[in-house]
Design a protein around this motif. Structure first.
Motif, PDB file in Angstrom:
ATOM      1  N   ASP A 136       0.823  -1.213   0.000  1.00  7.74           N
ATOM      2  CA  ASP A 136       0.000   0.000   0.000  1.00  7.74           C
ATOM      3  C   ASP A 136       0.858   1.265   0.000  1.00  7.74           C
ATOM      4  OD1 ASP A 136      -2.237  -1.599   0.064  1.00  7.74           O
ATOM      5  OD2 ASP A 136      -2.587  -1.359   2.215  1.00  7.74           O
ATOM      6  N   LEU A 137       2.007   1.211   0.675  1.00  5.53           N
ATOM      7  CA  LEU A 137       2.883   2.373   0.732  1.00  5.53           C
ATOM      8  C   LEU A 137       3.657   2.568  -0.561  1.00  5.53           C
ATOM      9  CD1 LEU A 137       4.452   4.658   2.206  1.00  5.53           C
ATOM     10  CD2 LEU A 137       6.004   2.881   3.056  1.00  5.53           C
ATOM     11  N   PHE A 138       4.308   1.506  -1.034  1.00  6.95           N
ATOM     12  CA  PHE A 138       5.284   1.664  -2.101  1.00  6.95           C
ATOM     13  C   PHE A 138       4.703   1.655  -3.510  1.00  6.95           C
ATOM     14  CE2 PHE A 138       8.457  -0.251   1.056  1.00  6.95           C
ATOM     15  CZ  PHE A 138       9.019   0.976   1.346  1.00  6.95           C
ATOM     16  N   GLU A 139       3.677   0.874  -3.759  1.00  6.54           N
ATOM     17  CA  GLU A 139       3.215   0.756  -5.144  1.00  6.54           C
ATOM     18  C   GLU A 139       2.694   2.070  -5.725  1.00  6.54           C
ATOM     19  OE1 GLU A 139       0.685  -2.617  -5.809  1.00  6.54           O
ATOM     20  OE2 GLU A 139       2.377  -4.031  -5.714  1.00  6.54           O
ATOM     21  N   CYS A 153      12.174   4.586 -10.891  1.00  3.00           N
ATOM     22  CA  CYS A 153      12.085   3.123 -10.905  1.00  3.00           C
ATOM     23  C   CYS A 153      12.971   2.528 -11.995  1.00  3.00           C
ATOM     24  CB  CYS A 153      10.640   2.688 -11.105  1.00  3.00           C
ATOM     25  SG  CYS A 153       9.588   2.926  -9.664  1.00  3.00           S
ATOM     26  N   ASP A 154      12.957   3.139 -13.179  1.00  3.16           N
ATOM     27  CA  ASP A 154      13.825   2.657 -14.252  1.00  3.16           C
ATOM     28  C   ASP A 154      15.290   2.868 -13.893  1.00  3.16           C
ATOM     29  OD1 ASP A 154      11.619   1.919 -15.707  1.00  3.16           O
ATOM     30  OD2 ASP A 154      11.615   3.703 -16.985  1.00  3.16           O
ATOM     31  N   GLY A 155      15.582   3.956 -13.163  1.00  2.39           N
ATOM     32  CA  GLY A 155      16.954   4.197 -12.726  1.00  2.39           C
ATOM     33  C   GLY A 155      17.425   3.157 -11.729  1.00  2.39           C
ATOM     34  N   ILE A 156      16.531   2.683 -10.863  1.00  2.68           N
ATOM     35  CA  ILE A 156      16.892   1.595  -9.941  1.00  2.68           C
ATOM     36  C   ILE A 156      17.137   0.326 -10.749  1.00  2.68           C
ATOM     37  CG2 ILE A 156      16.107   0.169  -8.004  1.00  2.68           C
ATOM     38  CD1 ILE A 156      14.470   2.700  -7.114  1.00  2.68           C
ATOM     39  N   GLY A 157      16.141  -0.060 -11.526  1.00  2.00           N
ATOM     40  CA  GLY A 157      16.356  -1.038 -12.582  1.00  2.00           C
ATOM     41  C   GLY A 157      16.352  -2.502 -12.211  1.00  2.00           C
ATOM     42  N   TYR A 158      16.141  -2.852 -10.946  1.00  6.40           N
ATOM     43  CA  TYR A 158      16.160  -4.259 -10.569  1.00  6.40           C
ATOM     44  C   TYR A 158      15.371  -4.439  -9.268  1.00  6.40           C
ATOM     45  CZ  TYR A 158      20.289  -2.098  -8.336  1.00  6.40           C
ATOM     46  OH  TYR A 158      21.144  -1.248  -7.686  1.00  6.40           O
ATOM     47  N   PRO A 159      14.971  -5.672  -8.963  1.00  7.50           N
ATOM     48  CA  PRO A 159      14.281  -5.931  -7.690  1.00  7.50           C
ATOM     49  C   PRO A 159      15.221  -5.729  -6.508  1.00  7.50           C
ATOM     50  CG  PRO A 159      13.892  -7.701  -9.264  1.00  7.50           C
ATOM     51  CD  PRO A 159      15.012  -6.868  -9.822  1.00  7.50           C
ATOM     52  N   THR A 195       5.908  -3.278  -8.687  1.00 11.24           N
ATOM     53  CA  THR A 195       5.102  -4.066  -7.761  1.00 11.24           C
ATOM     54  C   THR A 195       5.896  -4.380  -6.498  1.00 11.24           C
ATOM     55  OG1 THR A 195       5.799  -6.160  -8.761  1.00 11.24           O
ATOM     56  CG2 THR A 195       3.774  -5.150  -9.612  1.00 11.24           C
ATOM     57  N   VAL A 196       5.169  -4.686  -5.427  1.00 19.49           N
ATOM     58  CA  VAL A 196       5.738  -5.181  -4.180  1.00 19.49           C
ATOM     59  C   VAL A 196       5.180  -6.575  -3.986  1.00 19.49           C
ATOM     60  CG1 VAL A 196       5.941  -4.807  -1.700  1.00 19.49           C
ATOM     61  CG2 VAL A 196       5.866  -2.841  -3.250  1.00 19.49           C
ATOM     62  N   ARG A 197       6.049  -7.563  -3.830  1.00 19.39           N
ATOM     63  CA  ARG A 197       5.596  -8.952  -3.893  1.00 19.39           C
ATOM     64  C   ARG A 197       6.422  -9.838  -2.967  1.00 19.39           C
ATOM     65  NH1 ARG A 197       9.632 -11.410  -6.685  1.00 19.39           N
ATOM     66  NH2 ARG A 197      10.772 -10.218  -8.295  1.00 19.39           N
ATOM     67  N   GLU A 198       5.986 -11.099  -2.884  1.00 22.03           N
ATOM     68  CA  GLU A 198       6.761 -12.118  -2.196  1.00 22.03           C
ATOM     69  C   GLU A 198       7.894 -12.580  -3.107  1.00 22.03           C
ATOM     70  OE1 GLU A 198       3.936 -15.128  -1.287  1.00 22.03           O
ATOM     71  OE2 GLU A 198       3.249 -14.146   0.566  1.00 22.03           O
ATOM     72  N   PRO A 199       8.948 -13.174  -2.541  1.00 17.81           N
ATOM     73  CA  PRO A 199      10.020 -13.710  -3.380  1.00 17.81           C
ATOM     74  C   PRO A 199       9.500 -14.836  -4.276  1.00 17.81           C
ATOM     75  CG  PRO A 199      10.712 -13.554  -1.081  1.00 17.81           C
ATOM     76  CD  PRO A 199       9.234 -13.321  -1.101  1.00 17.81           C
ATOM     77  N   LYS A 200      10.048 -14.910  -5.476  1.00 19.65           N
ATOM     78  CA  LYS A 200       9.714 -16.004  -6.375  1.00 19.65           C
ATOM     79  C   LYS A 200      10.548 -17.231  -6.029  1.00 19.65           C
ATOM     80  CE  LYS A 200       8.652 -12.917 -10.249  1.00 19.65           C
ATOM     81  NZ  LYS A 200       9.039 -12.505 -11.637  1.00 19.65           N
ATOM     82  N   GLU A 201       9.993 -18.389  -6.317  1.00 15.27           N
ATOM     83  CA  GLU A 201      10.710 -19.629  -6.049  1.00 15.27           C
ATOM     84  C   GLU A 201      11.999 -19.655  -6.863  1.00 15.27           C
ATOM     85  OE1 GLU A 201      10.006 -24.481  -6.169  1.00 15.27           O
ATOM     86  OE2 GLU A 201       8.360 -23.093  -6.602  1.00 15.27           O
ATOM     87  N   GLY A 202      13.095 -19.909  -6.178  1.00 22.23           N
ATOM     88  CA  GLY A 202      14.379 -19.985  -6.853  1.00 22.23           C
ATOM     89  C   GLY A 202      15.033 -18.642  -7.116  1.00 22.23           C
ATOM     90  N   GLU A 203      14.393 -17.556  -6.681  1.00 23.14           N
ATOM     91  CA  GLU A 203      14.966 -16.229  -6.904  1.00 23.14           C
ATOM     92  C   GLU A 203      16.247 -16.098  -6.086  1.00 23.14           C
ATOM     93  OE1 GLU A 203      12.933 -11.907  -7.682  1.00 23.14           O
ATOM     94  OE2 GLU A 203      12.225 -13.087  -5.987  1.00 23.14           O
TER      95      GLU A 203
END
Length: 526
Positions: A345-348, A358-364, A382-390
Motif C-alpha cells: 500500500d505504501l510503495f506501489e 524506478c527505471d533508474g533503480i532497474g532491478y528488484p 510491484t511489491v511482492r513475495e520472493p519467487k521460487e528460486g529467486e
C-alpha cells in the motif's frame, strides 16, 4: 556578534539587532542512535529558545528536533525559511505553532528587521533530491560589523554568490564529520570495511578543508558532528582514541579535536594564529568584525577529547541508558500482521508515480525483516513475495521488523533519515551505489516523489512534451515538476495540476496561481 555553540550543528547568534537560534537539536535522533556530542542536555534551553529569529536548515532529525522546538522555543520567533521546492519544513513548523515566516529567495540577500534593528541574511538552499529530505541549506548573517556563514552540513556549489553579496566572511561554521551509514552496515569483509571507512573519513575532512579554503573566513568552527553512539549495540561506531590519544581511523566519525589537527597538518591553519576554533556545547565566541575578542568554554574541552574521550562516552552511556530504554519501548512490536500488505500500500503508488526513478533503480530489491522477506520489484512497479528460486538480490536490506512497523505506524515519509541513519540495519549490494534507490526511500509522499522524478527528468531532458485533450503542453509542471500526464486536468482552456492545485491559462501559458511559472502550451490543430 556573539556566537554560542549549542551542540552539533546548533548555534545561538546574538547581535544588537536580535538573536538567531539555529538547528537546536538536543533529544536523541534516528531511533535513539544519535546523541549530540559533547552532551548539550543541560544547557538553558528556555533561555536559548527565547529568540527573535529561528533558522532550521532542513528536516534531518539532528537539525529539526520537534520536541525541543515545541517545548522550549518562542513560537513568536520569526522563522527564516529556506526556499525549498516542497513545503514540508514550513508545514512541520506551523504544526508546532510557529506562525511568522520570512520566505527567503535562494541565494538572494535580504534584510530582516524588528524593533532592535536590522540584519542582512541570505539562505543558500540546496534543492536536489539528494539534499536532505528534499532540501538542505546554509545561512549567512551580517549585523553590519561581523559576517557569519553557518554552513552546517550543506554542500553549496556556488560560493561566489556569498562573497559577491557579503564580501569577507569573519566566521565559518561547517560540517567535517560523517553523517551516513556507509560502510559500517555493509555485509563485506572486516578488513575491506575498515579500508573503506578510512577513505570515507579522510574524504569528508578533505572536503571540509576545501570549503574552508574557498570561503576564506578569518575563523573556522568545526561543527555538525560527530554524534555520540551510546547504545551498547552501536558503541563501536564512535571514534575512541587509543590510550595515548591516537584517533581510530576506521571510524567515519572524527571529532572536533581530530579535525583541528588536520587543519594544521594540511596547512589550513598555520598552527600559530589558531584559525580553527574549538567549541563545545556552551562555548561562546565574541567577535568584532574579524577580531576575535574572546572564546569562553563551560569546561576545559580536553575533558571530552583524546585520551579522556572513552571515559566521557562511558559516563554518557550510563546517563542516557534510561532514555534509550524509553525510546525502544515506544517502538512498534516486532510481531504482528504480515508486512507485505502495508508495504504494498505504501510503495506501489510511489512506484507508479516515478517512472524515471524506478527505471533508474532497474532491478528488484530485497527487504528482509526478521522471518519475512518482501521484494520491491521496481522494473514491474510491484511489491511482492520472493519467487521460487529467486537468487540474491543486487541490492538488499536486513531491517529489524520493529523499525519497519514503527515507520509504517508513524506514516514516516523518509526511511533514509530514520531507519538508515540509525545504522540499526545491514545491507548488501552488487555493483555501485544507486542514487535512485535512496532517493526513492526519501520521497514516500506524492509531493516528494513527483518533485524528485521531475528533477531527474529535467536533469536529462527539459524539453519533453505531451498531448492532452487537444493541447500539446510541457510534460513537467513549472511549479514542482510534477508529471502533467498524471497530475494535469484540462477544463476548457484552463490546466490545473492536481498535486498542489496550481492553474494555467493555456492560450497564453500564464500561471493563474502565482507570478511567473509560465507554461509552454500549443493548441493542436485538427
Amino acid at each position: 556578534m556573539q556566537v554560542t555553540s549549542i551542540g552539533h550543528a546548533g548555534f545561538h547568534i546574538q547581535t544588537a539587532a536580535g538573536s538567531i537560534l539555529c538547528d537546536p537539536w538536543v533529544n536523541p535522533a534516528y531511533f535513539a542512535s544519535w546523541f549530540p556530542f559533547p552532551d548539550n542536555s543541560e544547557l538553558d534551553w528556555k533561555t536559548l529558545g527565547d529568540c527573535d529569529y529561528l533558522y532550521v536548515s532542513h528536516l534531518h532529525r539532528d537539525h529539526f528536533d520537534a520536541r525541543n522546538l515545541a517545548e522550549n522555543v518562542n513560537k513568536d520567533a520569526t522563522v527564516l525559511l529556506p526556499d525549498y521546492p516542497v513545503p514540508d519544513l514550513r508545514r512541520e513548523l506551523e504544526a508546532l505553532g510557529f506562525h511568522t515566516f520570512v520566505d527567503t529567495e535562494d541565494s538572494v540577500k535580504t534584510t530582516v528587521s524588528n524593533d532592535k534593528g536590522s540584519l542582512d541574511v541570505m539562505i543558500v538552499a540546496l534543492r536536489a533530491p539528494a539534499d536532505g529530505p528534499i532540501g538542505d541549506s546554509g545561512l549567512i548573517v551580517s549585523d553590519g560589523e561581523t559576517t557569519c556563514f553557518n554552513m552546517n552540513d550543506a554542500r553549496p556549489v556556488d560560493l561566489d554568490v556569498i562573497s559577491d553579496a557579503f564580501g569577507h566572511i569573519d566566521i565559518h561554521l561547517l560540517q567535517y564529520s560523517g553523517a551516513i551509514w556507509y560502510p559500517m552496515v555493509y555485509d563485506i569483509p572486516r578488513k575491506t570495511k575498515a579500508n573503506f571507512a578510512a577513505q570515507k573519513r579522510q574524504r569528508g575532512m578533505d572536503r571540509a578543508r576545501s570549503y574552508i579554503e574557498q570561503v576564506g573566513a578569518t575563523w573556522v568552527v568545526p561543527s555538525a558532528g560527530p554524534p555520540m553512539f551510546l547504545d551498547p549495540e552501536l558503541r563501536y561506531l564512535n571514534d575512541v582514541p587509543d590510550a595515548d590519544g591516537t584517533p581510530d581511523t576506521t571510524s567515519i566519525f572524527p571529532d572536533q579535536a581530530t579535525f583541528l589537527d588536520q587543519m594544521v597538518e594540511h596547512g589550513t591553519d598555520d598552527g600559530t594564529t589558531h584559525r580553527g576554533l574549538m567549541m563545545v556545547s556552551g562555548s561562546t565566541a565574541e567577535l568584532r568584525g574579524s577580531e576575535l575578542v574572546e572564546v569562553s568554554h563551560p569546561y576545559p574541552p580536553e575533558q571530552v577529547f583524546g585520551a579522556n574521550k572513552a571515559a566521557y562516552l562511558e559516563k554518557m552511556a550510563e546517563k542516557f541508558a534510561p532514555v534509550i530504554a524509553e525510546a525502544k519501548a515506544s517502538w512498534a512490536p516486532a510481531d504482528g500482521e504480515p508486512l507485505l500488505p502495508p508495504l504494498r500500500d505504501l510503495f506501489e503508488p510511489i512506484m507508479a508515480a516515478s517512472d524515471l526513478i524506478c527505471d533508474g533503480i532497474g532491478y528488484p530489491v530485497g527487504l528482509v525483516m526478521g522471518d519475512q522477506t518482501v521484494v520491491l520489484d521496481f522494473p514491474n512497479r510491484t511489491v511482492r513475495e520472493p519467487k521460487e528460486g529467486e537468487g540474491k538480490y543486487r541490492y538488499g536490506f536486513r531491517i529489524p521488523a520493529e523499525l519497519v512497523r514503527t515507520v509504517l505506524r508513524d506514516d514516516e515519509p523518509d526511511w533514509v533519515n530514520t531507519i538508515f541513519l540509525s545504522t540499526r540495519f545491514t545491507t548488501w549490494r552488487i555493483g555501485g551505489y544507486n542514487e535512485f534507490l535512496y532517493t526513492f526511500f526519501k520521497c514516500l509522499t506524492a509531493e516528494r516523489i513527483a518533485y524528485a522524478d521531475g528533477w531527474f527528468s529535467e536533469a536529462h531532458d527539459d524539453s519533453a512534451s505531451i498531448e492532452k485533450d487537444g493541447w500539446e503542453i510541457q510534460r513537467r509542471c513549472p511549479h514542482l515538476k510534477a508529471d502533467l500526464s498524471k497530475f494535469g486536468v484540462i477544463e476548457g482552456e484552463k490546466l490545473t495540476c492536481n498535486l498542489h492545485g496550481w492553474s494555467w491559462d493555456l492560450p497564453t501559458g500564464r500561471c493563474l496561481t502565482s507570478k511567473g511559472h509560465e507554461l509552454r502550451a500549443n493548441k493542436i490543430e485538427s
